[in-house]
Design a protein around this motif. Structure first.
Motif, PDB file in Angstrom:
ATOM      1  N   PHE A  51       0.830  -1.206   0.000  1.00 36.15           N
ATOM      2  CA  PHE A  51       0.000   0.000   0.000  1.00 36.15           C
ATOM      3  C   PHE A  51       0.864   1.256   0.000  1.00 36.15           C
ATOM      4  O   PHE A  51       0.523   2.257  -0.644  1.00 36.15           O
ATOM      5  N   VAL A  52       1.967   1.220   0.732  1.00 36.13           N
ATOM      6  CA  VAL A  52       2.877   2.371   0.746  1.00 36.13           C
ATOM      7  C   VAL A  52       3.408   2.641  -0.662  1.00 36.13           C
ATOM      8  O   VAL A  52       3.387   3.781  -1.146  1.00 36.13           O
ATOM      9  N   LEU A  53       3.891   1.600  -1.331  1.00 34.77           N
ATOM     10  CA  LEU A  53       4.467   1.770  -2.661  1.00 34.77           C
ATOM     11  C   LEU A  53       3.418   2.229  -3.670  1.00 34.77           C
ATOM     12  O   LEU A  53       3.684   3.106  -4.502  1.00 34.77           O
ATOM     13  N   PRO A  72       8.997   0.447   8.376  1.00 35.74           N
ATOM     14  CA  PRO A  72       8.461   0.608   9.730  1.00 35.74           C
ATOM     15  C   PRO A  72       7.000   0.201   9.892  1.00 35.74           C
ATOM     16  O   PRO A  72       6.620  -0.332  10.924  1.00 35.74           O
ATOM     17  N   LEU A  73       6.167   0.419   8.866  1.00 40.07           N
ATOM     18  CA  LEU A  73       4.768   0.020   8.995  1.00 40.07           C
ATOM     19  C   LEU A  73       4.631  -1.498   9.090  1.00 40.07           C
ATOM     20  O   LEU A  73       3.822  -2.006   9.873  1.00 40.07           O
ATOM     21  N   ALA A 172      -7.714  -1.223  10.817  1.00 42.70           N
ATOM     22  CA  ALA A 172      -7.971  -0.332   9.684  1.00 42.70           C
ATOM     23  C   ALA A 172      -7.041   0.877   9.645  1.00 42.70           C
ATOM     24  O   ALA A 172      -6.624   1.307   8.564  1.00 42.70           O
ATOM     25  N   LEU A 173      -6.712   1.435  10.808  1.00 41.67           N
ATOM     26  CA  LEU A 173      -5.894   2.649  10.826  1.00 41.67           C
ATOM     27  C   LEU A 173      -4.524   2.433  10.202  1.00 41.67           C
ATOM     28  O   LEU A 173      -4.041   3.279   9.447  1.00 41.67           O
ATOM     29  N   LEU A 174      -3.886   1.313  10.497  1.00 47.46           N
ATOM     30  CA  LEU A 174      -2.540   1.073   9.978  1.00 47.46           C
ATOM     31  C   LEU A 174      -2.565   0.896   8.455  1.00 47.46           C
ATOM     32  O   LEU A 174      -1.649   1.348   7.761  1.00 47.46           O
ATOM     33  N   ILE A 175      -3.608   0.261   7.949  1.00 45.10           N
ATOM     34  CA  ILE A 175      -3.741   0.126   6.501  1.00 45.10           C
ATOM     35  C   ILE A 175      -4.046   1.485   5.870  1.00 45.10           C
ATOM     36  O   ILE A 175      -3.503   1.839   4.814  1.00 45.10           O
ATOM     37  N   ASN A 202     -11.360   1.827   4.619  1.00 48.27           N
ATOM     38  CA  ASN A 202     -12.479   0.936   4.300  1.00 48.27           C
ATOM     39  C   ASN A 202     -12.007  -0.469   3.931  1.00 48.27           C
ATOM     40  O   ASN A 202     -12.636  -1.457   4.307  1.00 48.27           O
ATOM     41  N   VAL A 203     -10.890  -0.557   3.224  1.00 48.25           N
ATOM     42  CA  VAL A 203     -10.321  -1.878   2.945  1.00 48.25           C
ATOM     43  C   VAL A 203      -9.916  -2.567   4.244  1.00 48.25           C
ATOM     44  O   VAL A 203     -10.128  -3.765   4.426  1.00 48.25           O
TER      45      VAL A 203
END
Length: 324
Positions: A51-53, A72-73, A172-175, A202-203
């Motif tokens: 998701f970051v990339l 880090p995530l 959800a927050l971390l995603i 939402n994902v």
């Protein structure tokens, strides 16, 4: 569609992130490096780095910069799993021995703390205090979510709203910030950052609901843990809460859950699972997951058409249909 097919276009960059992930936990203490490596080698979907990339693709894509968010995530996520395994007294995760079962609870807790610290060292390489604040706030919320889950073990009176708030904090927050911070580090416009956060949130909500359903329907081989693990540990998930709303099912299901909690043999996880599987609660949980995915896709439609957007659409569809 398999996750590996979805992520094929980013394989080279993800291989680099994987190497940096291993490198980040190496060298300070032999035992902590060993236990951390054991955890990382157990695998996982590596969704958060992906998701970051993909978020970074909406701005000035720079892998050297994005690694200081992607690594880090994933470390924060991994550290939370080590602590979860101690709380849940889990012997396996992803089909392999947990750190607490291979070593012990104390080593597992120190391993989690070590990985958290390594995550903070990584993100400090970015000179953006706003990114640091978002990450720190998310970690605080994750800790609150963990405490809420412990507080609500075997709490059959909790509301669906409480459940949703808990998984917002825990999952959800971390995603959400994985998507958001990837774009932010790539200097994407604020509107793009906000839409990617909404997509990720939402994902993430749908991901956790599907995880709860898999705990009831999956096999140990497919989900990497014995089916019904949530109920054995006292974690009352969304399908259970919906099943408890059925008048004819509530009392017999409550008896099973109370018996499981008592541990005196008066409650059987298998009987409780069968009740839930055949209840309308399954359909209600699936419907809510569908609604979260629809909201995620709606946010994506407001972003520019690109390969990254297509990948995010595919991931959303995968999350809502996954079997592992």
């Amino acid at each position: 569609m398999k996750l590996l097919d979805i992520f094929g276009a980013l394989k080279k960059d993800m291989d680099y992130i994987e190497r940096q992930l291993y490198r980040s936990i190496d060298g300070d203490d032999e035992l902590l490096s060993e236990t951390s490596l054991h955890l990382l080698k157990a695998g996982g979907k590596r969704l958060r780095p992906i998701f970051v990339l993909l978020g970074g693709k909406f701005g000035n894509y720079d892998l050297q910069k994005l690694q200081y968010i992607a690594v880090p995530l994933e470390l924060i996520h991994s550290a939370s799993l080590v602590h979860d395994d101690v709380i849940d007294d889990a012997d396996t995760r992803r089909g392999k021995a947990t750190v607490k079962s291979k070593w012990d609870n104390r080593i597992a807790m120190y391993t989690g703390d070590y990985i958290y610290a390594k995550a903070l060292m990584q993100v400090s390489e970015l000179g953006n205090p706003y990114i640091h604040r978002i990450l720190a706030k998310a970690m605080v919320q994750m800790s609150i979510g963990e405490m809420e889950q412990i507080r609500d073990f075997f709490n059959t009176e909790q509301s669906v709203r409480n459940y949703l708030l808990r998984i917002r904090r825990k999952t959800a927050l971390l995603i959400a910030i994985s998507c958001q911070l990837g774009a932010m580090a790539a200097d994407a416009p604020d509107k793009v950052n906000a839409l990617l956060y909404r997509y990720g949130y939402n994902v993430g909500m749908a991901f956790q609901i599907r995880d709860d359903l898999l705990d009831l329907f999956g096999t140990e081989k497919s989900i990497g843990k014995p089916p019904g693990s949530d109920m054995r540990q006292g974690n009352i998930t969304l399908p259970v809460l919906f099943a408890l709303q059925e008048p004819g099912l509530r009392e017999p299901l409550l008896r099973e859950i109370r018996g499981i909690q008592a541990g005196d043999g008066s409650g059987e996880v298998s009987r409780a699972i069968e009740m839930i599987r055949t209840s309308p609660g399954i359909g209600k949980a699936e419907e809510l997951a569908d609604r979260f995915i629809a909201k995620a896709l709606e946010a994506l439609q407001q972003l520019p058409v690109s390969a990254a957007r297509s990948h995010l659409e595919d991931i959303a569809e995968f999350v809502n249909k996954r079997s592992y």
